[in-house]
Write a protein that holds these residues in place. Structure first.
Motif, short mmCIF file in Angstrom:
data_model
loop_
_atom_site.label_atom_id
_atom_site.label_comp_id
_atom_site.label_asym_id
_atom_site.label_seq_id
_atom_site.Cartn_x
_atom_site.Cartn_y
_atom_site.Cartn_z
N THR A 173 42.14 118.05 -5.52
CA THR A 173 41.44 117.24 -6.34
C THR A 173 40.99 118.15 -7.48
O THR A 173 40.47 119.30 -7.30
CB THR A 173 40.29 116.23 -5.89
OG1 THR A 173 40.20 115.46 -6.86
CG2 THR A 173 39.28 116.84 -5.40
N GLY A 174 40.87 117.43 -8.81
CA GLY A 174 40.11 118.26 -9.82
C GLY A 174 38.76 117.86 -9.90
O GLY A 174 38.06 118.12 -10.96
N HIS A 175 38.12 116.82 -9.34
CA HIS A 175 36.96 116.45 -9.41
C HIS A 175 35.89 117.09 -8.33
O HIS A 175 36.38 117.84 -7.54
CB HIS A 175 36.77 114.83 -8.48
CG HIS A 175 37.84 114.00 -9.38
ND1 HIS A 175 36.91 113.00 -10.09
CD2 HIS A 175 39.12 113.53 -9.27
CE1 HIS A 175 37.84 112.28 -10.68
NE2 HIS A 175 39.23 112.49 -10.15
N SER A 176 34.78 117.11 -8.90
CA SER A 176 33.67 117.78 -8.25
C SER A 176 32.57 116.98 -8.03
O SER A 176 32.04 116.38 -9.02
CB SER A 176 33.21 119.28 -8.83
OG SER A 176 34.50 120.19 -8.82
N VAL A 177 32.16 116.88 -6.87
CA VAL A 177 31.24 115.72 -6.41
C VAL A 177 29.82 116.56 -6.19
O VAL A 177 29.86 117.21 -5.28
CB VAL A 177 31.63 114.77 -5.56
CG1 VAL A 177 30.36 113.95 -5.37
CG2 VAL A 177 32.64 113.87 -5.57
N GLU A 178 28.86 116.08 -6.81
CA GLU A 178 27.51 116.73 -6.76
C GLU A 178 26.33 115.86 -6.45
O GLU A 178 26.33 114.65 -6.65
CB GLU A 178 27.01 117.47 -7.76
CG GLU A 178 25.86 118.24 -7.57
CD GLU A 178 25.31 119.09 -9.09
OE1 GLU A 178 24.80 120.23 -8.95
OE2 GLU A 178 25.12 118.51 -9.97
N ALA A 179 25.59 116.24 -5.15
CA ALA A 179 24.58 115.48 -4.75
C ALA A 179 23.23 116.16 -5.30
O ALA A 179 23.07 117.42 -5.33
CB ALA A 179 24.46 115.21 -3.26
N TYR A 180 22.22 115.29 -5.78
CA TYR A 180 20.78 115.87 -6.35
C TYR A 180 19.81 114.91 -6.03
O TYR A 180 19.75 113.83 -5.89
CB TYR A 180 21.17 116.22 -7.87
CG TYR A 180 20.98 115.09 -8.61
CD1 TYR A 180 19.93 114.30 -9.32
CD2 TYR A 180 22.47 114.44 -8.75
CE1 TYR A 180 20.08 113.37 -9.94
CE2 TYR A 180 22.54 113.23 -9.80
CZ TYR A 180 21.21 112.71 -10.45
OH TYR A 180 21.40 111.64 -11.05
N LEU A 181 18.61 115.81 -5.81
CA LEU A 181 17.31 115.24 -5.76
C LEU A 181 16.32 115.73 -6.81
O LEU A 181 16.27 116.98 -6.98
CB LEU A 181 16.77 115.34 -4.30
CG LEU A 181 15.50 114.95 -3.98
CD1 LEU A 181 15.25 113.38 -4.16
CD2 LEU A 181 14.94 115.60 -2.87
N THR A 182 15.60 115.01 -7.59
CA THR A 182 14.57 115.31 -8.38
C THR A 182 13.46 114.83 -8.20
O THR A 182 13.24 113.80 -8.03
CB THR A 182 15.21 115.01 -9.85
OG1 THR A 182 16.24 115.70 -10.43
CG2 THR A 182 14.08 115.36 -10.90
N LEU A 183 12.46 115.59 -8.04
CA LEU A 183 10.83 114.98 -7.89
C LEU A 183 10.14 115.44 -8.79
O LEU A 183 10.02 116.40 -9.61
CB LEU A 183 10.53 115.92 -6.58
CG LEU A 183 11.23 115.93 -5.19
CD1 LEU A 183 10.92 116.89 -4.20
CD2 LEU A 183 11.22 114.66 -4.66
N THR A 184 8.95 114.52 -9.17
CA THR A 184 8.00 114.80 -10.05
C THR A 184 6.59 114.47 -9.51
O THR A 184 6.06 113.52 -9.21
CB THR A 184 8.24 113.82 -11.08
OG1 THR A 184 8.15 112.39 -10.89
CG2 THR A 184 9.22 114.12 -12.07
N PRO A 185 6.42 115.47 -8.55
CA PRO A 185 5.17 115.02 -7.23
C PRO A 185 3.77 115.25 -7.89
O PRO A 185 2.98 114.91 -7.26
CB PRO A 185 5.46 116.22 -6.29
CG PRO A 185 6.08 117.28 -6.92
CD PRO A 185 6.90 116.85 -8.17
#
Length: 237
Positions: free
Chosen positions: A116-128
């Protein structure tokens, strides 16, 4: 080709002047015009670029479709994303697809992880914290992000940033990001390295009752020994 950029800018300004009242719809449309496409210290394309985006938000859930088109055709991109935000964190998945980079034989609906030409990314952003500090951790979990031997690379990236607001109209932010393993940020050759230092100033131009948000950014990639300066306009409808 430069004329196209200024035509787009004129059209966007015309639409911007027609939308003076905020809408309550969960759907929104935005357009960014930037002098260059920079993302996490990496340069995409060689010309000014337009970023149209359609998004939907409801009770902490968000979905978006984003395009990126350089005016000289040096870069094209189609991204889809889903995220959920609650109090001090946001978790999301983003699908990146580059029509200009994957060849004529590639298909958008070719979804086999090997090809595939797709790239799937998982991310987590925190503002603690009470101060305007954010922390982001992301990794590619599927698709075209491959090691030199063909295995999944799981390219990972961490970023810390801080924003100082001078008033309601002016803010300065600093972000520092690093790759965490042998990923595409270092061409799959090196491990931990700082790859992105971005200093960004945002303000607005005022036209009567209307405001046009703008930003200027200085970007340094210590790993690649490259630096850039970009300027962007933002339109929200």
């Amino acid at each position: 080709m430069k004329r196209i950029f200024f035509v787009l800018l004129g059209i966007a300004l015309s639409f911007f002047s027609l939308h003076s009242q905020e809408k309550q719809s969960p759907f929104s449309f935005a357009l960014e015009l930037s002098s260059k496409y920079m993302w996490r210290g990496i340069e995409y394309g060689t010309a000014p670029v337009a970023f149209p985006m359609l998004s939907y938000s409801y009770k902490g859930f968000s979905a978006y479709a984003l395009g990126a088109y350089a005016i000289n055709g040096s870069h094209q991109e189609v991204d889809l994303g889903l995220s959920y935000s609650h109090e001090k964190f946001t978790f999301g998945l983003s699908d990146y697809y580059y029509p200009s980079a994957v060849g004529e034989k590639d298909s958008y609906f070719l979804l086999s992880n090997r090809t595939t030409g797709h790239s799937v990314e998982a991310y987590l952003t925190l503002t603690p914290f009470k101060v305007p500090l954010w922390l982001t951790l992301s990794t590619y979990v599927f698709g075209a992000d491959k090691k030199l031997n063909g295995g999944q690379a799981f390219s990972s990236y961490a970023e810390a940033g801080y924003t100082h607001a001078f008033d309601d109209n002016n803010a300065l932010s600093l972000a520092v990001g690093a790759n965490l393993n042998k990923g595409f940020y270092t061409d799959y050759e090196k491990g931990f390295n700082v790859v992105n230092i971005t200093l960004k100033y945002t303000t607005s131009f005022t036209f009567g009752k209307f405001k046009l948000p703008v930003s200027a950014s200085y970007i340094l990639n210590p790993y690649k020994e490259k630096s850039y300066f970009t300027f962007s306009f933002y339109f929200n409808f």
